[in-house]
Scaffold this motif. Structure first.
Motif, mmCIF file in Angstrom:
data_model
loop_
_atom_site.group_PDB
_atom_site.id
_atom_site.type_symbol
_atom_site.label_atom_id
_atom_site.label_comp_id
_atom_site.label_asym_id
_atom_site.label_seq_id
_atom_site.Cartn_x
_atom_site.Cartn_y
_atom_site.Cartn_z
ATOM 1 N N MET A 182 0.849 -1.193 0.000
ATOM 2 C CA MET A 182 0.000 0.000 0.000
ATOM 3 C C MET A 182 0.883 1.242 0.000
ATOM 4 S SD MET A 182 -2.893 1.206 2.756
ATOM 5 C CE MET A 182 -3.948 -0.198 2.415
ATOM 6 N N ALA A 183 0.537 2.209 -0.822
ATOM 7 C CA ALA A 183 1.310 3.445 -0.934
ATOM 8 C C ALA A 183 0.373 4.640 -0.778
ATOM 9 C CB ALA A 183 2.021 3.494 -2.272
ATOM 10 N N ILE A 184 0.964 5.810 -0.633
ATOM 11 C CA ILE A 184 0.193 7.053 -0.604
ATOM 12 C C ILE A 184 0.438 7.781 -1.920
ATOM 13 C CG2 ILE A 184 -0.144 9.286 0.513
ATOM 14 C CD1 ILE A 184 0.834 8.009 3.125
ATOM 15 N N ILE A 185 -0.648 8.132 -2.593
ATOM 16 C CA ILE A 185 -0.590 8.808 -3.884
ATOM 17 C C ILE A 185 -1.213 10.188 -3.734
ATOM 18 C CG2 ILE A 185 -1.068 8.582 -6.352
ATOM 19 C CD1 ILE A 185 0.321 6.108 -5.097
ATOM 20 N N LEU A 186 -0.489 11.237 -4.143
ATOM 21 C CA LEU A 186 -1.008 12.604 -4.094
ATOM 22 C C LEU A 186 -1.386 13.025 -5.511
ATOM 23 C CD1 LEU A 186 0.638 15.589 -2.162
ATOM 24 C CD2 LEU A 186 -0.812 15.879 -4.170
ATOM 25 N N ILE A 187 -2.640 13.398 -5.692
ATOM 26 C CA ILE A 187 -3.157 13.747 -7.017
ATOM 27 C C ILE A 187 -3.763 15.144 -6.964
ATOM 28 C CG2 ILE A 187 -4.740 13.104 -8.879
ATOM 29 C CD1 ILE A 187 -4.724 10.237 -7.611
ATOM 30 N N THR A 188 -3.244 16.048 -7.784
ATOM 31 C CA THR A 188 -3.840 17.386 -7.864
ATOM 32 C C THR A 188 -4.915 17.405 -8.950
ATOM 33 O OG1 THR A 188 -2.246 18.269 -9.483
ATOM 34 C CG2 THR A 188 -1.656 18.421 -7.146
ATOM 35 N N GLY A 189 -5.872 18.323 -8.788
ATOM 36 C CA GLY A 189 -6.957 18.414 -9.770
ATOM 37 C C GLY A 189 -7.773 17.141 -9.825
ATOM 38 N N ALA A 190 -8.101 16.600 -8.653
ATOM 39 C CA ALA A 190 -8.740 15.284 -8.584
ATOM 40 C C ALA A 190 -10.258 15.323 -8.661
ATOM 41 C CB ALA A 190 -8.322 14.580 -7.295
ATOM 42 N N THR A 191 -10.849 16.494 -8.870
ATOM 43 C CA THR A 191 -12.311 16.596 -8.846
ATOM 44 C C THR A 191 -12.961 16.202 -10.166
ATOM 45 O OG1 THR A 191 -12.142 18.952 -9.386
ATOM 46 C CG2 THR A 191 -12.341 18.376 -7.059
ATOM 47 N N ALA A 192 -12.165 16.028 -11.232
ATOM 48 C CA ALA A 192 -12.739 15.691 -12.539
ATOM 49 C C ALA A 192 -11.637 15.153 -13.448
ATOM 50 C CB ALA A 192 -13.385 16.933 -13.179
ATOM 51 N N GLY A 193 -12.059 14.634 -14.600
ATOM 52 C CA GLY A 193 -11.134 14.273 -15.659
ATOM 53 C C GLY A 193 -10.057 13.280 -15.266
ATOM 54 N N PHE A 194 -8.825 13.525 -15.747
ATOM 55 C CA PHE A 194 -7.717 12.610 -15.490
ATOM 56 C C PHE A 194 -7.482 12.418 -13.997
ATOM 57 C CE2 PHE A 194 -5.696 14.491 -19.575
ATOM 58 C CZ PHE A 194 -6.502 13.703 -20.384
ATOM 59 N N GLY A 223 -5.768 -0.466 -3.932
ATOM 60 C CA GLY A 223 -5.444 -0.497 -2.522
ATOM 61 C C GLY A 223 -4.551 0.598 -1.997
ATOM 62 N N ASN A 224 -4.413 1.696 -2.737
ATOM 63 C CA ASN A 224 -3.564 2.795 -2.298
ATOM 64 C C ASN A 224 -4.350 3.863 -1.557
ATOM 65 O OD1 ASN A 224 -0.886 2.149 -3.770
ATOM 66 N ND2 ASN A 224 -2.439 1.948 -5.384
ATOM 67 N N ASP A 225 -3.753 4.442 -0.535
ATOM 68 C CA ASP A 225 -4.333 5.599 0.123
ATOM 69 C C ASP A 225 -4.049 6.841 -0.727
ATOM 70 O OD1 ASP A 225 -5.219 4.071 2.261
ATOM 71 O OD2 ASP A 225 -3.414 4.441 3.449
ATOM 72 N N LEU A 226 -4.909 7.854 -0.594
ATOM 73 C CA LEU A 226 -4.842 9.003 -1.484
ATOM 74 C C LEU A 226 -4.870 10.327 -0.739
ATOM 75 C CD1 LEU A 226 -7.599 7.952 -4.080
ATOM 76 C CD2 LEU A 226 -5.140 7.547 -4.288
ATOM 77 N N ILE A 227 -4.083 11.279 -1.239
ATOM 78 C CA ILE A 227 -4.283 12.688 -0.934
ATOM 79 C C ILE A 227 -4.818 13.310 -2.217
ATOM 80 C CG2 ILE A 227 -3.231 14.868 -0.234
ATOM 81 C CD1 ILE A 227 -0.953 13.207 1.020
ATOM 82 N N ILE A 228 -6.022 13.848 -2.168
ATOM 83 C CA ILE A 228 -6.628 14.420 -3.364
ATOM 84 C C ILE A 228 -6.820 15.917 -3.164
ATOM 85 C CG2 ILE A 228 -7.728 12.311 -4.224
ATOM 86 C CD1 ILE A 228 -10.345 13.218 -2.894
ATOM 87 N N THR A 229 -6.465 16.696 -4.174
ATOM 88 C CA THR A 229 -6.618 18.141 -4.065
ATOM 89 C C THR A 229 -7.450 18.675 -5.220
ATOM 90 O OG1 THR A 229 -4.807 19.090 -5.395
ATOM 91 C CG2 THR A 229 -4.209 18.068 -3.296
ATOM 92 N N GLY A 230 -8.026 19.835 -4.998
ATOM 93 C CA GLY A 230 -8.835 20.495 -6.005
ATOM 94 C C GLY A 230 -9.453 21.743 -5.399
ATOM 95 N N ARG A 231 -10.132 22.509 -6.223
ATOM 96 C CA ARG A 231 -10.744 23.746 -5.733
ATOM 97 C C ARG A 231 -12.157 23.533 -5.209
ATOM 98 N NH1 ARG A 231 -9.908 27.688 -10.768
ATOM 99 N NH2 ARG A 231 -10.466 25.751 -11.829
ATOM 100 N N GLY A 285 -4.528 21.426 -14.219
ATOM 101 C CA GLY A 285 -4.177 22.220 -15.389
ATOM 102 C C GLY A 285 -5.406 22.475 -16.242
ATOM 103 N N LEU A 286 -5.266 23.368 -17.197
ATOM 104 C CA LEU A 286 -6.411 23.705 -18.033
ATOM 105 C C LEU A 286 -5.968 24.471 -19.269
ATOM 106 C CD1 LEU A 286 -8.324 26.811 -16.665
ATOM 107 C CD2 LEU A 286 -5.972 26.288 -16.093
#
Length: 251
Positions: A1-13, A25-33, A88-89
């Motif tokens: 199990m790892a920790i994955i940080l994903i920016t812009g996680a509210t939509a799309g990629f 099975g990975n834990d997540l840090i998800i960011t977005g506006r 990004g956009l």
């Protein structure tokens, strides 16, 4: 199990990446506006896959907030294995002499400076571990400039250059860096670019079977799960009907 940080996680990629890594099975840090979307995604993924999710609502363009929020998370969450710089956009599609300065600012601040702000906050965590992987969401537009794409293409060219620079600078620390460069992919991308004009957004993909967000997430997951000694530095992915930024076969 790892920790994955994903920016812009509210939509799309970003959202598709969150789902893909959570499934495995990975834990997540998800960011977005958008706090509500982050909370909904957290609830769904934790319930469905039994993993832990830390949602962080902020705008990557705000350097002080990026530094404060990421710097203030619990120490156990800083053991990040993979950073997916996805936020990004594209804003507008105008010839250079007609470009909207606000659009230019938004693209440069998000696609370039935002990526740098988040990376600067997270890289020390990876260095401490002497391992990790940074995956930057570039674009085919970073190497193939198209008409009226000027500033967007320039911002993605910057992502390509920064990815190469990161790879060199982080080489002594065993940190991988990958620049994933999608072509035509149907997400909220064109809807954002055309300020919510659905007809214009749909027209971009007329006659094509474009990539989906899930297609790109699969590729990102593949890159992130290769053996420790293998690093994909740069990867371009297009739908079958797109040979380059200029050549399509529409039916």
């Amino acid at each position: 199990m790892a920790i994955i940080l994903i920016t812009g996680a509210t939509a799309g990629f970003g959202k598709a990446c969150a789902e893909k890594f959570a499934q495995n099975g990975n834990d997540l840090i998800i960011t977005g506006r958008r706090q509500e979307r982050l909370n909904d995604l957290q609830t769904t993924l934790e319930k469905q896959y039994g993993i832990k999710v830390l949602p962080l609502a902020f705008d990557v363009r705000d350097q002080k907030t990026v530094s404060t929020v990421l710097g203030g998370i619990p120490e156990n969450w800083k053991k990040v294995s993979v950073l997916v710089n996805n936020a990004g956009l594209a804003a507008g599609l105008s010839s250079i002499e007609e470009g909207d300065l606000n659009d230019w600012e938004e693209m440069i601040d998000t696609n370039v400076k935002g990526l740098l702000y988040v990376s600067r906050a997270v890289i020390p965590w990876l260095i401490d571990q002497r391992k990790g992987h940074i995956i930057n969401l570039g674009s085919i537009a970073g190497s193939q400039v198209y008409a009226k794409g000027n500033v967007y293409c320039a911002s993605k060219a910057a992502v390509a250059a920064l990815s190469k620079g990161m790879r060199i600078d982080l080489l002594p620390y065993g940190i991988k860096v990958t620049d994933v460069q999608p072509g035509a992919a149907e997400t909220e991308f064109s809807l954002v670019r055309f300020k919510g004009n659905e007809d214009k957004a749909k027209g971009v993909y007329q006659g094509l079977k474009p990539l989906s967000a899930e297609d790109v997430a699969d590729v990102i997951y593949y890159c992130a799960t290769l053996p420790p000694h293998v690093c994909i530095n740069e990867l371009e992915i297009t739908p079958l009907q797109q040979a380059s930024a200029y050549y399509y076969h529409r039916v």
